[in-house]
Design a protein around this motif. Structure first.
Motif, PDB file in Angstrom:
ATOM      1  N   PRO A 135       0.599   5.676   0.319  1.00 17.72           N
ATOM      2  CA  PRO A 135      -0.191   6.715   0.491  1.00 17.72           C
ATOM      3  C   PRO A 135      -0.394   7.815  -0.805  1.00 17.72           C
ATOM      4  N   ALA A 156       0.952  -1.267  -0.100  1.00  9.45           N
ATOM      5  CA  ALA A 156       0.065   0.140  -0.100  1.00  9.45           C
ATOM      6  C   ALA A 156       0.905   1.254  -0.034  1.00  9.45           C
ATOM      7  N   ALA A 203      -4.902   4.311   8.897  1.00  4.16           N
ATOM      8  CA  ALA A 203      -5.983   3.901   7.873  1.00  4.16           C
ATOM      9  C   ALA A 203      -6.108   2.430   7.717  1.00  4.16           C
ATOM     10  N   LEU A 204      -5.017   2.030   7.606  1.00  3.52           N
ATOM     11  CA  LEU A 204      -4.720   0.580   7.175  1.00  3.52           C
ATOM     12  C   LEU A 204      -5.171  -0.448   8.419  1.00  3.52           C
ATOM     13  N   CYS A 262      -0.848   6.483   6.733  1.00  6.67           N
ATOM     14  CA  CYS A 262      -1.498   5.727   5.859  1.00  6.67           C
ATOM     15  C   CYS A 262      -1.551   4.403   6.754  1.00  6.67           C
ATOM     16  N   MET A 322      -6.312  10.904   6.094  1.00  7.81           N
ATOM     17  CA  MET A 322      -6.013   9.676   5.338  1.00  7.81           C
ATOM     18  C   MET A 322      -6.688   8.443   5.529  1.00  7.81           C
ATOM     19  N   VAL A 323      -7.463   7.806   4.280  1.00  4.85           N
ATOM     20  CA  VAL A 323      -8.461   6.941   4.519  1.00  4.85           C
ATOM     21  C   VAL A 323      -8.265   5.975   3.295  1.00  4.85           C
ATOM     22  N   LEU A 324      -8.930   4.734   3.507  1.00  4.73           N
ATOM     23  CA  LEU A 324      -8.784   3.608   2.564  1.00  4.73           C
ATOM     24  C   LEU A 324     -10.065   3.639   1.983  1.00  4.73           C
ATOM     25  N   ARG A 325     -10.210   3.880   0.903  1.00  2.00           N
ATOM     26  CA  ARG A 325     -11.754   3.759  -0.266  1.00  2.00           C
ATOM     27  C   ARG A 325     -11.420   3.088  -1.473  1.00  2.00           C
ATOM     28  N   THR A 344      -3.853   4.601  -0.029  1.00  2.00           N
ATOM     29  CA  THR A 344      -4.714   5.304   0.925  1.00  2.00           C
ATOM     30  C   THR A 344      -4.778   6.881   0.288  1.00  2.00           C
ATOM     31  N   GLU A 345      -5.715   7.623   0.526  1.00  2.01           N
ATOM     32  CA  GLU A 345      -5.744   8.948   0.114  1.00  2.01           C
ATOM     33  C   GLU A 345      -6.507   9.926   1.139  1.00  2.01           C
ATOM     34  N   ARG A 346      -6.365  11.087   1.005  1.00  3.99           N
ATOM     35  CA  ARG A 346      -6.936  12.187   2.037  1.00  3.99           C
ATOM     36  C   ARG A 346      -8.353  12.215   1.540  1.00  3.99           C
TER      37      ARG A 346
END
Length: 196
Positions: A71, A69, A134-135, A131, A101-104, A93-95
């Motif tokens: 970021p 993964a 979020a993970l 990152c 920072m999130v996982l979507r 992950t992204e903002r």
């Protein structure tokens, strides 16, 4: 390591001047790895040694990785390339709109999965830690971190995972109040994408 420095220079990814980094720190060097990563052959070459070291540690049982993964933005391409070289899936992950920072995007992680986080440049490790949060919220665990350039200051806090850098470079890395270039009145530029 010398090969990676040559790749950074060839692609004009290693800049000199006075820079405000995404971490908020100041430096006399900036690594715009996107300039290197735009060339698939250079991306592959820059990460080959990292992949080799990781494969050795996977084979010996020292390390376990199920997924890679990165970021966004800087970690997307190196994570994909390292995933390709290790024959593992690669996500990012992204903002979100608030800057968290999130996982979507429908990426699925499961409790107990081991993750390798990949960055372009590590200065303080802040993006990696965001990152990881979020993970790990999914129940997965971060087992290691890899990057193209490790530019952490000599007295930097220790990272919570093993780090596999393609190159470790000593570049100016100062708090704004300690910046030698600010004290000389040299104007700083902010080439990065993250808002501080």
């Amino acid at each position: 390591m010398q090969n990676v420095i040559e790749l950074l220079r060839e692609s004009q990814a290693m800049l000199e001047g006075h820079f405000l980094l995404s971490s908020g720190r100041h430096s006399d060097m900036y690594f715009q790895c996107a300039k290197l990563l735009q060339y698939p052959d250079k991306a592959q070459a820059a990460l080959e040694q990292v992949a080799l070291l990781i494969r050795e540690d996977l084979k010996s049982g020292k390390l376990k990785i199920d997924i890679v993964a990165g970021p966004a933005m800087g970690g997307i391409i190196p994570a994909w390339e390292l995933g390709r070289q290790l024959a593992l899936p690669a996500i990012f992950t992204e903002r979100d709109d608030s800057g968290k920072m999130v996982l979507r995007r429908g990426f699925d992680l499961h409790p107990g999965q081991n993750i390798l986080i990949v960055e372009d440049v590590v200065t303080t490790g802040k993006s990696s830690l965001e990152c990881a949060a979020a993970l790990c919220a999914t129940g997965a665990a971060v087992s290691s971190l890899a990057c193209i350039v490790d530019r952490r200051a000599e007295n930097a806090d220790k990272l919570p995972w093993p780090l596999y850098p393609a190159v470790k470079l000593n570049a100016g890395n100062w708090e704004a109040s300690e910046c030698k270039l600010c004290k000389k009145g040299v104007p700083a530029v902010k080439p990065g994408s993250r808002k501080i």
